[in-house]
Structure formats: C-alpha cells, structure tokens
Design a protein around this motif. Structure first.
Motif, short mmCIF file in Angstrom:
data_model
loop_
_atom_site.label_atom_id
_atom_site.label_comp_id
_atom_site.label_asym_id
_atom_site.label_seq_id
_atom_site.Cartn_x
_atom_site.Cartn_y
_atom_site.Cartn_z
N ILE A 1 -9.04 4.68 -2.24
CA ILE A 1 -8.56 5.46 -1.09
C ILE A 1 -8.10 6.84 -1.55
O ILE A 1 -8.45 7.86 -0.94
CB ILE A 1 -7.42 4.71 -0.38
N ALA A 2 -7.30 6.88 -2.61
CA ALA A 2 -6.80 8.17 -3.10
C ALA A 2 -7.94 9.07 -3.56
O ALA A 2 -7.94 10.28 -3.28
CB ALA A 2 -5.80 7.94 -4.24
N TRP B 1 -10.94 9.04 -2.44
CA TRP B 1 -11.66 9.47 -1.23
C TRP B 1 -10.89 10.59 -0.53
O TRP B 1 -11.47 11.61 -0.17
CB TRP B 1 -11.85 8.28 -0.31
N PHE B 2 -9.60 10.41 -0.37
CA PHE B 2 -8.81 11.43 0.31
C PHE B 2 -8.80 12.75 -0.47
O PHE B 2 -8.77 13.84 0.13
CB PHE B 2 -7.37 10.94 0.50
N GLU B 3 -8.81 12.67 -1.78
CA GLU B 3 -8.77 13.89 -2.59
C GLU B 3 -10.03 14.72 -2.42
O GLU B 3 -10.03 15.95 -2.63
CB GLU B 3 -8.60 13.53 -4.06
N GLN B 4 -11.12 14.08 -2.01
CA GLN B 4 -12.38 14.81 -1.81
C GLN B 4 -12.47 15.50 -0.46
O GLN B 4 -13.40 16.28 -0.22
CB GLN B 4 -13.55 13.84 -1.96
N ILE B 5 -11.50 15.21 0.42
CA ILE B 5 -11.55 15.76 1.78
C ILE B 5 -10.91 17.14 1.80
O ILE B 5 -9.82 17.33 1.29
CB ILE B 5 -10.83 14.80 2.77
N TYR C 1 0.83 -1.21 0.00
CA TYR C 1 0.00 0.00 0.00
C TYR C 1 0.86 1.26 0.00
O TYR C 1 0.50 2.27 -0.61
CB TYR C 1 -0.94 -0.01 1.21
N GLY C 2 2.02 1.20 0.68
CA GLY C 2 2.88 2.37 0.75
C GLY C 2 3.41 2.80 -0.60
O GLY C 2 3.39 4.00 -0.95
N THR C 3 3.90 1.85 -1.39
CA THR C 3 4.45 2.22 -2.70
C THR C 3 3.37 2.78 -3.61
O THR C 3 3.59 3.75 -4.35
CB THR C 3 5.11 1.00 -3.36
N ARG C 4 2.20 2.19 -3.57
CA ARG C 4 1.12 2.65 -4.45
C ARG C 4 0.59 4.02 -4.03
O ARG C 4 0.27 4.86 -4.88
CB ARG C 4 0.00 1.61 -4.48
N LEU C 5 0.48 4.25 -2.73
CA LEU C 5 0.03 5.57 -2.28
C LEU C 5 1.08 6.63 -2.60
O LEU C 5 0.73 7.79 -2.89
CB LEU C 5 -0.27 5.53 -0.78
#
Length: 327
Positions: free
Chosen positions: A320-321, A323-327, A54-58
């Motif tokens: 996840i990305a 979702w986070f971008e909408q915050i 997950y770390g590399t992809r995020l």
C-alpha cells in the motif's frame, strides 16, 4: 519497514451527522505535515480490530493514520446501538477526512483511504465521489453486489474447521441462498416496523460458532465456524456480540457496484482465491475505469489472515505504501 513504533498515539473525536465519532490518530514522529489516511474495517468492526493493525504500520510508513468506531459502535455515540449501516460508515469516513483537514498539521493534498473486508470496497466507493481523496486501497474486500451477499449467507451454512480453504467450500445451492437472503430481509422488515411503532430494538447475536441450516438459516448475522474463528475470540475482548436485526435492510440495500464503476482515482486491490468471493473482486477491479489501478492476487493467505496476521499485514502495508508513494 525500516522503523517501528515511531508515532504518537492520540485519542480523538470528531462530529458526524449530529453524533460524536471516537477515533485514534497515529501521527508519525519527526515528520512535518504528513499525508493522511482514513482506515475502515470489516463488517461490524470496532477500531481496535483490523484498523489498529493497519494504522500503526501506516504511521511507521509516514502517514497520519486515523481509525474510528462507526456511529452506534464502541466509544462512538448513536442510537440504536449496533446498527450496521454501510452508508453511515461511509459518512463517518468522509467526516474523518473533514477532521484530518481541520487539524491544520496534515497535508490536505495527500489524503488516502484504506479499507479491510467490507471497508475495502466502501473506501473505493467514497473515493469515487470525494475529490479530496488522491488514492485508495482495498484489502480482502467484501465486494457488495447481490451475488456476494448471497455468498456470505451461504458461507455461514458451511460446517468446516477454522482456517479452511475458502475457495474449496461446498456451499448451499444458489436457490437455498436466495431463499435465506429473502428471509433475512423479511425478518429485518418486521424488526424495523416494530422499532418504528414502539421504539423496541430486536437484537440477535452477530456471530455464532454453529453453522446455519441451509433451509432455515440462523438467528445470528454471521453464523458458522469460519467466521467465528476470527470474531469469536474478540467476544472475550470487548466486542459486543449482537446486532440490530433491522440493520439487514440497510446492509443488503447497499451496493458498491455503481460507485466503483465511476472511480477515477488510483486504486489498489489486494485479494486472492482464499478471500471472500474472488470473482466479485475481479469484477469490481475490471469495472474501475481508470488505467491507474493495480491488482495484487495472493493465494497463500486466507481472508481473515489479512485482518491481523503480522507478516501478512506487513506485506500488505508495504504494498500500500509503495503504491501511494507513486501517486
């Protein structure tokens, strides 16, 4: 994902409650002051397992992603070794946020948490009380309530082929599960007493390919072929297949129910019928008081596929990305 491998890998350390936590920071290239995310893995995890995926992809998605070995595990310090204490892992997660803030090159106003399996609801818990966290995601969570703890013990008694549909497992009776749960606690109490009296640590295997007996249980912390299908190969790659038996007092003494029920941050939960105790995931999601929450229910993949199956993780990280971008 429009690009891959566009990050710098840094081996890092940071303090946590008198010990040194070893981690890896994946920092995206050519992005100034990126948002930061701390990633926490499954029960007994080390950073090279699911968190690494997950770390590399995020990082490819533009986040400075921190993964870590909890205290007493892997390259981190702490005694006794292999103490499975969820509260300590939460403290290490908070210390990871401290570290990201201390660097000075990460956006302190954009800090997130992502957790896989046990790390998922623990991330929800930490997000409920750490004001620096602006959003959180839980993937295939081991949702910590009593029913799910008993479910976990009962699942270890099921002798099925790896890759089986978790939702169709024929489990021991609730009464058998409760008896095995109480036996685990008694075993842990005896081990804790011995440690406090003599300093001796009793260890047992963490995983065992043999299913536990529904009446007498197993010496292993996570017995059975379903769990072994994922953890077993890691025993050949540096995964320390043991745990301190007294850990069960800390492990089973922790719940995510109260923290999640206070969570006011935007929260994403990714789960499905083939993940651990789907009913508990829905209960936790329903208990989150904020309206800014989202549940993604995926029945096409099983619990352990969320850990390291590339296409599954790609989809999860994309969700996840977004979702986070909408915050």
């Amino acid at each position: 994902m429009s690009r891959h491998g566009q990050y710098i890998t840094e081996k890092v350390t940071y303090p946590s409650h008198g010990e040194t936590v070893a981690g890896v920071l994946f920092r995206p290239k050519d992005i100034t002051n990126p948002p930061g995310v701390v990633i926490t893995g499954p029960y007994s995890f080390m950073k090279e397992q699911a968190p690494y995926q997950y770390g590399t992809r995020l990082a490819d998605e533009g986040y400075a992603a921190l993964i870590f070995d909890p205290r007493t595990v892997g390259e981190s310090t702490g005694q006794p070794r292999r103490l499975e204490n969820p509260k300590m892992k939460n403290e290490d997660m908070v210390a990871g946020l401290d570290y990201l803030v201390s660097r000075g090159d990460i956006d302190q106003s954009r800090l997130f948490l992502v957790g896989i399996c046990q790390g998922g609801p623990q991330s929800l818990d930490v997000a409920s009380y750490d004001d620096r966290v602006v959003g959180v995601a839980s993937v295939t969570g081991y949702y910590r309530d009593h029913e799910t703890d008993v479910y976990m013990i009962c699942a270890g008694c099921v002798s099925v082929e790896p890759g089986a549909d978790i939702s169709s497992l024929k489990m021991p009776t609730p009464e058998q599960g409760e008896a095995l749960y109480q036996a685990r606690l008694e075993r842990a109490r005896e081990a804790k007493k011995l440690y406090e009296t003599t300093g001796e640590v009793i260890y047992q295997p963490l995983v065992d390919p043999k299913a536990a007996d529904p009446t007498t249980g197993s010496l292993a912390g996570l017995p059975g072929p379903v769990v072994w299908s994922w953890y077993g190969p890691w025993t050949l790659k540096g995964f320390e297949n043991r745990y301190a038996v007294m850990s069960d007092l800390d492990h089973f003494g922790y719940s995510t129910v109260s923290g999640v029920s206070r969570l006011q941050k935007p929260a994403l939960i990714i789960h499905g019928d083939n993940c651990m105790n789907a009913a508990a995931a829905k209960r936790h999601f329903d208990s989150i008081p904020t309206q800014n929450k989202k549940l993604i229910w995926n029945n096409d993949v099983s619990h352990f596929q969320h850990y390291d199956q590339p296409d599954c993780i790609d989809q999860n990280v994309g969700d996840i990305a977004n979702w986070f971008e909408q915050i």
